[in-house]
Design an enzyme around this catalytic site. Structure first.
Site, PDB file in Angstrom:
ATOM      1  N   ASP A 140       0.817  -1.215   0.000  1.00 11.53           N
ATOM      2  CA  ASP A 140       0.000   0.000   0.000  1.00 11.53           C
ATOM      3  C   ASP A 140       0.851   1.265   0.000  1.00 11.53           C
ATOM      4  O   ASP A 140       0.357   2.349   0.328  1.00 11.53           O
ATOM      5  CB  ASP A 140      -0.908   0.022   1.240  1.00 11.53           C
ATOM      6  CG  ASP A 140      -2.302  -0.501   0.919  1.00 11.53           C
ATOM      7  OD1 ASP A 140      -2.556  -0.835  -0.243  1.00 11.53           O
ATOM      8  OD2 ASP A 140      -3.138  -0.587   1.851  1.00 11.53           O
ATOM      9  N   ASP A 199       3.357  -9.209   9.585  1.00  6.29           N
ATOM     10  CA  ASP A 199       3.562  -7.783   9.355  1.00  6.29           C
ATOM     11  C   ASP A 199       4.948  -7.564   8.765  1.00  6.29           C
ATOM     12  O   ASP A 199       5.803  -8.454   8.787  1.00  6.29           O
ATOM     13  CB  ASP A 199       3.409  -7.012  10.666  1.00  6.29           C
ATOM     14  CG  ASP A 199       1.940  -6.840  11.055  1.00  6.29           C
ATOM     15  OD1 ASP A 199       1.075  -7.126  10.212  1.00  6.29           O
ATOM     16  OD2 ASP A 199       1.677  -6.442  12.206  1.00  6.29           O
ATOM     17  N   ASP A 201       7.639  -6.178   9.611  1.00  4.74           N
ATOM     18  CA  ASP A 201       8.871  -6.303  10.386  1.00  4.74           C
ATOM     19  C   ASP A 201       9.053  -7.703  10.972  1.00  4.74           C
ATOM     20  O   ASP A 201       9.982  -7.923  11.752  1.00  4.74           O
ATOM     21  CB  ASP A 201       8.885  -5.272  11.514  1.00  4.74           C
ATOM     22  CG  ASP A 201       7.693  -5.420  12.453  1.00  4.74           C
ATOM     23  OD1 ASP A 201       6.564  -5.546  11.937  1.00  4.74           O
ATOM     24  OD2 ASP A 201       7.881  -5.405  13.680  1.00  4.74           O
ATOM     25  N   ASP A 293      -7.888  -7.681  13.537  1.00  6.78           N
ATOM     26  CA  ASP A 293      -7.478  -9.025  13.942  1.00  6.78           C
ATOM     27  C   ASP A 293      -8.406  -9.584  15.010  1.00  6.78           C
ATOM     28  O   ASP A 293      -8.865 -10.727  14.932  1.00  6.78           O
ATOM     29  CB  ASP A 293      -6.026  -9.009  14.426  1.00  6.78           C
ATOM     30  CG  ASP A 293      -5.736  -7.851  15.379  1.00  6.78           C
ATOM     31  OD1 ASP A 293      -6.670  -7.117  15.751  1.00  6.78           O
ATOM     32  OD2 ASP A 293      -4.563  -7.680  15.752  1.00  6.78           O
TER      33      ASP A 293
END
Length: 522
Positions: A140, A199, A201, A293
């Site tokens: 994105d 994610d 990281d 989530d």
């Protein structure tokens, strides 16, 4: 004639002075009446309410702690509760590899220049047949340079034989939830049985799928396998060390106890593997809150699906190392669940397994108990408290200290006072979420630094920051108020409550002057 005028002027001044004195006296009397008849009862009521909520939170923490300890003593590991035989094939031919289920790995990202290589590389190194694995990078990014870097990285791994799909969209509608939802609409996803999510990281170990997917393969009622986070930058600064203590408690106690009791426990949004069928049956990803989530996990749980937490599987990730990033993360983590609590409260109460969601419902109390540290600080202000109220306040103080003490290795007092400071922002975020105020659906991506040792050149001294970034007025104001209360308590009272208030004020000043975390140049 002049004497008469002087006398008249003097009389007018006396009249004005008397009038002003009368007005001031009436205001003082009105304030005393309001204080004794309205303010003091309200404060007492707030203290009682906070004490009740503190006891609820404490009871939950003690219960979860006991369950976690029993699980450890009895060695009730997930592998003993669920069948998780590894996927083994005798032949490395096409027929043998076909016995492996098709897995989709999703990596949503947004301008992740510092960590995109780490996450994509870790996903592409997963031990799994290449023709049974799809790595989907959902980018994105609004920075054209970052988008080009991510695209080239995907192409580089694609040339190595990895099935990498680089997906973009026109806007950021729905933020992360919208990005994941758009990714699930791709035609090739329909052939995937399981979906792993990380994610930007997060760096899963190569055997991540080999250890998690068997739980879902052999247990048809399992919807989710959640794994534990470990942190590559936990020792970078005091802020990250304190976060590690808190997160360790969350995984070691809350998640493990919830999984062992077969109760609902929240999906952490990453480092987990879902059964794709469950995502579809639950209605897919919703962007109505910033807790997408937890939203998906709740809807799946209400349908009767089960989750398992496997703490022995650890995925590397990064903690926010700047105060600004940490505050924005905590705002999202408090605001989203509060709004979700409001939207799904009656659905949960109507569920047949309401008891299984007591941990989620108790989070409502946990959010509002955040006001405790600031409520019991009134003990040192010059109000006419009776001995009973002082006793209640002291009890409340003990309960709150105890509730924060059951952390990793008997967590230090520094973590407790840090949580009290952040409680100010969590309470604000909770109210914003509950009442759907302007920032209820605000999504600020947590800033990541990647390998901090390689980025020392961008870490600067705090004094170079702009004034508004260096000083935080709200924390400084509360710190000054607590310091004043501590001085008053020391001078005019016979207790030692000033010690607690003094430590509170110090941590507020530390946050207010940006003495915690690293400072990164823009």
């Amino acid at each position: 004639m002049q004497g008469d005028l002087a006398l008249r002027a003097g009389g007018d001044r006396l009249l004005v002075a008397d009038t002003v004195a009368a007005v001031v006296e009436s205001l003082v009397q009105a304030w005393r009446q309001v204080r004794m008849e309205l303010l003091v009862p309200l404060l007492r009521g707030a203290v009682v309410a906070c004490m009740v909520m503190s006891v609820i939170v404490l009871a939950e923490k003690v219960f979860l702690g006991v369950v976690s300890a029993v699980v450890k003593l009895l060695r009730r590991r997930p592998a003993r509760l669920y069948r998780c035989d590894p996927v083994v094939v005798e032949d490395d031919d096409e027929a043998g590899r076909a016995s492996f289920p098709m897995v989709l790995v999703q990596i949503p990202m947004y301008n992740e220049k510092e960590v995109y290589q780490l996450s994509i590389g870790a996903a592409c190194r997963l031990t799994w047949p290449a023709d049974r694995l799809i790595v989907q990078v959902l980018d994105d990014s609004t920075d054209a340079i970052v988008k080009e870097l991510v695209r080239k990285e995907c192409e580089r791994w694609g040339k190595k034989g990895i099935n990498v799909k680089y997906e973009t969209r026109k806007d950021r509608a729905g933020y992360k939830a919208g990005n994941l939802r758009e990714g699930m609409r791709r035609g090739y996803v329909q052939g995937c049985e399981f979906v792993a999510m990380f994610d930007a990281d997060f760096q899963p170990p190569p055997d991540f799928l080999l250890k998690t997917v068997p739980f879902l393969v052999h247990n048809p009622r399992l919807a989710l396998v959640q794994t534990r986070w470990e942190f590559v930058n936990a020792n970078d600064c005091l802020l990250t060390r304190m976060q590690e203590m808190s997160m360790d408690y969350h995984f070691k106690v809350e998640q493990e106890a919830g999984s062992s009791l077969c109760n609902f426990f929240g999906y952490n949004g990453t480092a987990g593997v879902w059964r794709r069928q469950v995502i579809d049956e639950s209605g897919g990803w919703e962007d109505r809150t910033t807790a997408e989530d937890m939203d998906l996990a709740l809807r799946a749980g209400l349908l009767g699906w089960e989750f398992v937490y496997v703490g022995s599987i650890k995925v590397k990730s990064e903690l926010p190392s700047t105060l600004k990033a940490y505050r924005s993360q905590q705002h999202r983590w408090s605001c989203g669940p509060a709004l979700l609590f409001k939207k799904m409260f009656w659905e949960i109460l109507a569920a047949k397994r309401t008891a299984s969601y007591e941990s989620f419902l108790s989070r409502g109390a946990d959010s509002f108990v955040a006001a405790d540290p600031h409520t019991y600080s009134y003990h040192s202000t010059p109000f006419s408290w009776d001995s009973k109220v002082r006793s209640v306040l002291f009890t409340l103080f003990c309960v709150c200290v105890t509730s924060y003490y059951d952390q990793k290795d008997g967590t230090s007092h520094e973590l407790h006072v840090l949580q009290n400071v952040m409680a100010l922002h969590r309470l604000k975020a909770t109210l914003i979420g509950f009442f759907e105020a302007g920032r209820a659906n605000e999504w600020i991506v947590t800033q990541k630094l990647g390998n901090i040792q390689k980025l020392k050149s961008i870490v600067t001294v705090t004094k170079n920051c702009r004034f508004k970034d260096r000083f935080h007025c709200l924390e400084l104001f509360i710190g000054g108020f607590l310091l004043t209360s501590a001085c008053y308590d020391y001078l005019y009272r016979d207790d030692i409550f000033y010690i607690f208030l003094l430590s509170q004020s110090i941590i507020y000043f530390a946050i207010g002057f940006e003495f915690m975390g690293v400072s990164v140049s823009s």
